[in-house]
Design an enzyme around this catalytic site. Structure first.
Site, PDB file in Angstrom:
ATOM      1  N   GLY A  92      37.079  42.015  38.809  1.00 49.40           N
ATOM      2  CA  GLY A  92      36.174  40.691  39.369  1.00 49.40           C
ATOM      3  C   GLY A  92      35.422  41.402  40.285  1.00 49.40           C
ATOM      4  N   ARG A  93      35.583  42.323  41.003  1.00 52.58           N
ATOM      5  CA  ARG A  93      34.689  43.012  41.949  1.00 52.58           C
ATOM      6  C   ARG A  93      34.734  44.536  41.975  1.00 52.58           C
ATOM      7  NH1 ARG A  93      37.607  43.094  48.063  1.00 52.58           N
ATOM      8  NH2 ARG A  93      39.679  43.231  47.346  1.00 52.58           N
ATOM      9  N   LYS A 106      34.468  49.506  44.249  1.00 53.15           N
ATOM     10  CA  LYS A 106      35.085  48.454  44.923  1.00 53.15           C
ATOM     11  C   LYS A 106      34.518  47.541  45.528  1.00 53.15           C
ATOM     12  CE  LYS A 106      39.739  46.705  46.071  1.00 53.15           C
ATOM     13  NZ  LYS A 106      41.082  47.057  46.542  1.00 53.15           N
ATOM     14  N   GLY A 136      32.087  39.072  44.260  1.00 52.63           N
ATOM     15  CA  GLY A 136      32.462  40.436  43.717  1.00 52.63           C
ATOM     16  C   GLY A 136      32.043  41.452  44.960  1.00 52.63           C
ATOM     17  N   ARG A 166      36.653  54.597  44.881  1.00 51.34           N
ATOM     18  CA  ARG A 166      38.230  54.982  44.631  1.00 51.34           C
ATOM     19  C   ARG A 166      38.150  55.605  43.294  1.00 51.34           C
ATOM     20  NH1 ARG A 166      41.930  50.002  44.109  1.00 51.34           N
ATOM     21  NH2 ARG A 166      40.931  49.566  42.101  1.00 51.34           N
ATOM     22  N   ARG A 214      46.794  49.714  33.748  1.00 51.30           N
ATOM     23  CA  ARG A 214      47.583  48.803  34.303  1.00 51.30           C
ATOM     24  C   ARG A 214      48.608  48.212  33.604  1.00 51.30           C
ATOM     25  NH1 ARG A 214      44.298  46.977  39.123  1.00 51.30           N
ATOM     26  NH2 ARG A 214      42.380  47.764  39.011  1.00 51.30           N
ATOM     27  N   ASP A 248      48.944  43.346  37.598  1.00 52.14           N
ATOM     28  CA  ASP A 248      47.700  44.040  37.354  1.00 52.14           C
ATOM     29  C   ASP A 248      47.588  44.957  38.521  1.00 52.14           C
ATOM     30  OD1 ASP A 248      48.017  41.050  38.690  1.00 52.14           O
ATOM     31  OD2 ASP A 248      46.287  41.739  39.527  1.00 52.14           O
TER      32      ASP A 248
END
Length: 470
Positions: A82-83, A103, A116, A166, A173, A243
């Site tokens: 979502g972001r 991110k 976001g 990142r 996941r 998640d």
């Protein structure tokens, strides 16, 4: 920076093309030069803020990944990035691909009405904590950069915005498998499992159903190793949703994480963990629970007969507790430096010590550091442990110090230190404390007698709270 696409061939809707939203005035706040050198990331210094804010388009189309998740036990079938925007992947010196993700780079099709964006505080926390965990030798995602956006992120209260870059060996996941399983997309599920095996478990060469049973067993072993590592140093993840569980066995998501000071298995710092679901001592149970959710998602790859699939998966899941108990015992033996002939006595010694730690509210890290250095006559042991120490010393030998020094850190990323670093960045745009802290943290298992600033524990941090940062 040579990027290649990733996850775009798994299945429809798994990786959705989406571009980061440009920001007003990007400013590079943190840059991880050793990591950049390791991956040969050659971006001109003048361009780094623009590239790693998402302002400069790349040759590869960025994507947002879909995944589901059990969040505090409640299943959400469609979560996703979502972001976050996955820019693509880069190769390391072993020709392995690593994800590069921004991110806080703006809304995506998975944002569910959110902006976001990421606030500066959580961005700094992720950078410092992930690099601290790496220094401690714990599997983790890494941070390459933090870029200030020059914009305000409207939280409570409003805060300056930032974007984190990142790096992860993958972003696959448990929730990724749940996402495809929920849709009944067996072809994409198989594609994802095969990619995960290729990237993380290439030693698996079995075929058919056995291939995915072996995959589950391998993931379980990695999760056991990860949680043992967390508990050895007193780390509390704080949001162990499916998640946030990477099948690689790496730590991801440093939102509400914290370090335990005074020992207590029930320690919780996350503001959203009202029931203590992810308390320090409950992390093994939750890791096992998450692996069971992975097993459920793999059922279609095991057998068309659900009962047969369950029968084949159940003993593998049950092995989590066996592996954990064995490694948990080994962890305490190493933290106490017990000689081989004393291994059988460790339960009694450990149980009594932990009882004293909790009763007298002793600091977890400093107590084990003091016990370690006491073997060299270099530290004072808390008086409350006086009688117990006499018993323990009888079970040590000439190898104990070295074993303990490798297991017990002298310096950890203390909660109040992280907060001070964040505060300095918010008020000054930089942190002189961070430079000194990283200098000490370069050798976290060495004896740091002069680093009292970073070793001192707060007298009472029961009211300290961490937040998810969304």
């Amino acid at each position: 920076m040579k990027l290649v696409p990733r996850y775009t061939d798994i299945g429809e809707g798994f990786a959705i093309s989406d571009h980061p939203a440009k920001v007003a005035a990007p400013q590079l706040l943190l840059w991880n030069e050793p990591l950049a050198e390791q991956f040969n990331i050659q971006v001109n210094a003048d361009s780094r803020a623009s590239v790693f804010s998402g302002n400069e388009p790349q040759a590869v189309s960025a994507v947002a990944l879909g995944y589901s998740g059990h969040q505090f036990g409640h299943f959400s079938p469609r979560l996703g990035d979502g972001r976050a925007h996955l820019l693509g992947a880069i190769s390391d010196d072993k020709n392995q691909l690593w994800d590069v993700q921004l991110k806080g780079a703006g809304a995506t099709p998975f944002s569910r009405g959110g902006d976001g964006r990421c606030a500066l505080g959580p961005a700094i926390r992720e950078y410092v904590m992930s690099e601290a965990m790496y220094a401690l030798g714990i599997p983790t995602t890494r941070c390459l950069a933090v870029v200030g956006s020059g914009e305000t992120v409207y939280r409570n209260p409003p805060q300056p915005g930032a974007i984190v870059t990142r790096l992860a060996s993958s972003h696959i996941r448990v929730g990724s498998f749940q996402y495809l399983a929920t849709q009944g997309d067996v072809t994409s599920l198989k594609n994802l499992a095969d990619l995960a095996i290729q990237r993380h478990y290439p030693e698996i060469n079995s075929t058919g159903a056995q291939r995915y049973l072996d995959f589950l067993a391998a993931v379980i072993s990695r999760q056991v190793n990860l949680v043992i590592s967390w508990m050895r140093v007193g780390f509390i993840h704080g949001v162990m949703n499916t998640d946030n569980t990477l099948i690689s066995g790496e730590t991801i998501d440093y939102g509400p994480c914290a370090m335990m000071n005074q020992f207590d298995f029930d320690t919780v710092f996350s503001s959203i963990d009202k029931q203590g679901r992810y308390a320090f001592g409950n992390q093994p149970n939750m890791a096992s629970w998450n692996c069971a959710r992975l097993a459920e998602s793999l059922m279609a790859l095991i057998s068309d007969d659900d009962e047969q699939a369950v029968a084949m998966l159940t003993p593998i899941i049950a092995d989590f507790s066996t592996q954990f108990n064995q490694q948990f015992s080994t962890m305490w033996v190493q933290k106490l430096g017990l000689k081989a002939s004393s291994y059988e006595q460790h339960n009694e010694l450990v149980g009594e010590l932990l009882g004293l730690l909790k009763e007298h509210q002793l600091d977890y890290t400093n107590t084990f550091d003091a016990l370690t250095e006491s073997l060299n006559g270099q530290s004072k042991i808390p008086p409350a442990l006086g009688e117990w120490v006499k018993q323990w010393q009888a079970h040590t030998d000439e190898h104990s110090y070295q074993v303990m020094r490798q297991a017990n850190p002298s310096v950890i990323p203390r909660n109040h230190i992280i907060e001070e670093i964040i505060s300095q960045y918010i008020t000054q745009g930089e942190s002189e404390m961070l430079t000194r802290f990283f200098d000490v943290l370069a050798t976290p298992y060495a004896s740091h007698g002069q680093a009292s600033e970073f070793k001192e524990a707060p007298k009472d941090d029961k009211n300290y709270r961490t937040f998810c940062g969304t």
